[in-house]
Design a protein around this motif. Structure first.
Motif, short mmCIF file in Angstrom:
data_model
loop_
_atom_site.label_atom_id
_atom_site.label_comp_id
_atom_site.label_asym_id
_atom_site.label_seq_id
_atom_site.Cartn_x
_atom_site.Cartn_y
_atom_site.Cartn_z
N ASN A 27 0.82 -1.22 0.00
CA ASN A 27 0.00 0.00 0.00
C ASN A 27 0.85 1.27 0.00
N PHE A 28 2.16 1.12 -0.11
CA PHE A 28 3.10 2.24 -0.15
C PHE A 28 2.97 3.15 1.06
N ARG A 29 2.76 2.55 2.23
CA ARG A 29 2.69 3.35 3.45
C ARG A 29 3.75 2.89 4.43
N CYS A 30 4.13 3.80 5.32
CA CYS A 30 5.19 3.53 6.29
C CYS A 30 4.76 2.38 7.21
N ALA A 31 5.66 1.42 7.40
CA ALA A 31 5.33 0.27 8.25
C ALA A 31 5.20 0.71 9.71
N SER A 32 5.87 1.81 10.11
CA SER A 32 5.79 2.23 11.51
C SER A 32 4.56 3.09 11.78
N CYS A 33 4.30 4.10 10.94
CA CYS A 33 3.22 5.05 11.32
C CYS A 33 2.09 5.13 10.29
N GLY A 34 2.21 4.46 9.17
CA GLY A 34 1.10 4.42 8.21
C GLY A 34 1.01 5.61 7.27
N GLU A 35 1.96 6.56 7.37
CA GLU A 35 1.91 7.72 6.48
C GLU A 35 2.52 7.39 5.10
N LEU A 36 2.45 8.34 4.18
CA LEU A 36 2.98 8.11 2.83
C LEU A 36 4.52 8.14 2.83
N ALA A 154 -2.97 -2.14 -11.00
CA ALA A 154 -4.36 -1.72 -10.75
C ALA A 154 -4.40 -0.29 -10.23
N CYS A 155 -5.54 0.37 -10.48
CA CYS A 155 -5.73 1.71 -9.92
C CYS A 155 -7.21 1.98 -9.72
N ALA A 156 -7.48 2.91 -8.79
CA ALA A 156 -8.80 3.53 -8.69
C ALA A 156 -8.65 4.86 -9.42
N SER A 157 -9.70 5.28 -10.11
CA SER A 157 -9.48 6.47 -10.94
C SER A 157 -10.75 7.24 -11.23
N THR A 158 -10.57 8.54 -11.49
CA THR A 158 -11.66 9.34 -12.05
C THR A 158 -11.57 9.34 -13.58
N GLY A 159 -10.66 8.56 -14.14
CA GLY A 159 -10.65 8.35 -15.59
C GLY A 159 -9.31 8.54 -16.29
N ASN A 160 -8.51 9.47 -15.81
CA ASN A 160 -7.24 9.71 -16.51
C ASN A 160 -6.14 8.74 -16.09
N ILE A 213 -11.67 0.03 -1.84
CA ILE A 213 -11.68 -1.36 -2.31
C ILE A 213 -10.29 -1.76 -2.81
N LEU A 214 -9.66 -0.86 -3.53
CA LEU A 214 -8.35 -1.17 -4.11
C LEU A 214 -7.33 -1.44 -3.00
N ASN A 215 -7.36 -0.62 -1.96
CA ASN A 215 -6.41 -0.81 -0.85
C ASN A 215 -6.58 -2.19 -0.21
N GLU A 216 -7.83 -2.63 -0.14
CA GLU A 216 -8.06 -3.98 0.42
C GLU A 216 -7.59 -5.05 -0.56
N VAL A 218 -5.17 -4.97 -2.81
CA VAL A 218 -3.72 -5.17 -2.94
C VAL A 218 -3.13 -5.92 -1.74
N GLN A 219 -3.88 -5.95 -0.63
CA GLN A 219 -3.39 -6.72 0.52
C GLN A 219 -3.59 -8.22 0.34
N CYS A 220 -4.53 -8.60 -0.54
CA CYS A 220 -4.79 -10.04 -0.65
C CYS A 220 -4.49 -10.62 -2.04
N LYS A 221 -4.16 -9.75 -3.02
CA LYS A 221 -3.83 -10.24 -4.36
C LYS A 221 -2.52 -9.62 -4.83
N PRO A 222 -1.74 -10.35 -5.63
CA PRO A 222 -0.45 -9.81 -6.06
C PRO A 222 -0.58 -8.82 -7.21
N VAL A 223 -1.21 -7.68 -6.94
CA VAL A 223 -1.34 -6.64 -7.96
C VAL A 223 -0.59 -5.40 -7.47
N CYS A 224 0.00 -4.69 -8.41
CA CYS A 224 0.77 -3.49 -8.05
C CYS A 224 -0.12 -2.26 -8.15
N LEU A 225 -0.21 -1.53 -7.07
CA LEU A 225 -1.07 -0.35 -7.00
C LEU A 225 -0.39 0.84 -7.71
#
Ligand code: F0G
Length: 457
Positions: A27-36, A154-160, A213-216, A218-225
């Motif tokens: 999910n590309f978040r910090c393992a310690s504090c969860g930030e970007l 995979a991505c969530a998107s508004t279209g672009n 949904i996407l964040n969930e 990527v935790q259970c399937k081998p897809v790159c966000l």
């Protein structure tokens, strides 16, 4: 002339607690504090003049041959990879590139007169291969996914993002999964992801619901966000600012104005400005201002109501569907950019967006609705005195006019807002509206229309 400088060493660092991660989680978040996370480059020791000449040299090599997968010069044909000294390193054999970047900088003559800023320019990121700024980040992020051996992106998107991801995945022989809000993206963007072969899912929710949904997933399937929380996206998108400064002969403009949705792009452009300043490629920082639609303004409210201390997610609503986002992921990165560059955050109404879009169109340039918030915002920043007539102002136009033709046609036919619009819109918009005229196939009828147009001009 050297064709490349030293190898780049990069690390991923948390923007909050500063922990260094050797590799990012799914999910590309910090393992310690969860930030970007963000890329940092601890060993940079570049001479600015050498960088400029290496980059220029690569640009001069443009067009030396076809853009073939095995051609080593294809990286130099890209307006992203050309600046690879300032990017995390990815081996050339994994690079998925479509000669992205290399976008024009247009003087907006009529808009400049109307707003009262002579030096008004548009950096048109809609002139990328899939017609939005997303390609500059996608080339790097898709290549990193390729290098890491992913089969699915995979991505969530508004279209672009989805259009761009689908294209780069296809070019790199990756499969792509698109999650988009049902009924809330333009046909132009949806048709791109279908044609480029993505598995396209229209979810009965909004963009923020798709992200959940996407964040969930990527935790259970081998897809790159591949959303902009992926720090490779931010790195690639930095190059729009580097290329802009090169076009301005390394003289920093006074203002750069960008639309704000998920706030990845403002973060990326700001990061590039900090890095160019640190490397002495530029001698001062331009002010970076961010503009949101009134109906999708969580960042505006965060800054103006809560002093940037928190961001309250909202249910977003705007006809500029690209920025219909209520819970922007990168707001803390964008806040830092605002603070360090001294920029402002503004909000603009639906009517102001529609008028600004037609004005950019009337300059012969055009853009999609979300991009037009920049001109609408500039008008407000001029009125408040934040932008002065003698200053150099750059609007970052993020998407092409043809991304959302429905919006444009409804505007010109006068039925974008239905009955609910006020007097001001009617008056101002009338002078901008150019509804098509249906005539018989008759020469006199056409001459009549021509004469009438001449009399009214
Ligand atoms: N302009 C356009 C045309 C966009 O498509 C977007 C975002 C933005 C501006 C805002 O940029 O999110 O970096 O602040 N579009 C994303 C998408 C969310 O899915 O295509 P941001």
């Amino acid at each position: 002339m050297p064709s490349s400088l030293a190898e780049t060493v990069s690390q991923l660092r948390c923007i909050n607690c500063g922990s260094i991660s050797s590799a990012a989680g799914r999910n590309f978040r910090c393992a310690s504090c969860g930030e970007l996370l963000e890329f940092v480059f601890p060993e940079w020791k570049y001479d600015p003049e050498s960088l400029k000449s290496v980059w220029l040299n690569r640009r001069m090599s443009l067009g030396k041959g076809p853009c073939h997968q095995l051609d080593p010069s294809r990286l130099d044909q890209s307006g992203v990879w050309r600046f690879r000294e300032l990017l995390p390193q990815i081996p050339a054999e994994h690079a998925i590139t479509m000669a992205e970047g290399n976008t024009p900088l247009y003087h907006l003559q009529r808009c400049a007169r109307a707003v009262g800023v002579e030096n008004l320019f548009a950096k048109h990121q809609g002139m990328n291969p899939t017609a939005s700024f997303k390609d500059t980040g996608m080339t790097l992020a898709a290549s990193a996914a390729h290098q890491q051996g992913f089969r699915w992106v995979a991505c969530a998107s508004t279209g672009n993002t989805s259009a761009s991801m689908a294209a780069y995945a296809a070019r790199g022989n990756l499969r792509s999964l698109v999650l988009i809000p049902e009924g809330k993206i333009s046909w132009g963007k949806l048709s791109q992801s279908l044609d480029y072969g993505a598995l396209t899912c229209q979810l009965r929710t909004d963009f923020d619901g798709c992200v959940r949904i996407l964040n969930e997933l990527v935790q259970c399937k081998p897809v790159c966000l591949l959303n902009s929380v992926n720090p490779y996206r931010i790195e690639g998108q930095k190059t729009a600012a580097i290329e802009l400064l090169e076009q301005l002969n390394w003289e920093a403009p006074d203002h750069i104005i960008v639309p704000g949705g998920n706030l990845g792009n403002s973060s990326a452009i700001g990061k590039a400005l900090f890095e160019m300043h640190e490397l002495r490629l530029i001698s001062r920082l331009p002010k970076l201002s961010i503009i949101q639609a009134e109906g999708a303004n969580p960042f505006y409210r965060s800054v103006h109501e809560f002093g940037g201390k928190k961001l309250e997610p909202m249910s977003a609503e705007t006809l500029a569907t690209a920025i219909r986002i209520g819970n922007p992921a990168s707001w803390k990165k964008a806040l830092r950019v605002l603070r360090v560059t001294g920029g402002q955050v503004e909000q603009v109404s639906e009517v102001e967006i529609a008028e600004a879009k037609a004005e950019i169109g009337a300059d012969g340039v055009g853009c999609e609705p979300a991009s037009a918030v920049t001109l609408a915002g500039l008008k407000k920043l001029r009125t408040s005195g934040f932008v002065n007539p003698g200053e150099i102002v750059i609007l970052v136009l993020t998407g092409h006019l043809l991304k959302d033709p429905d919006f444009t046609i409804k505007f010109h036919r006068g039925d974008l807002f239905g009955e609910t619009t006020g007097e001001r819109f009617d008056k101002q918009a009338k002078s901008l509206q150019r509804a098509p005229i249906v005539l018989d196939a008759d020469l006199d009828a056409v001459i009549g229309a021509l004469d009438a147009a001449e009399r009214n001009s």
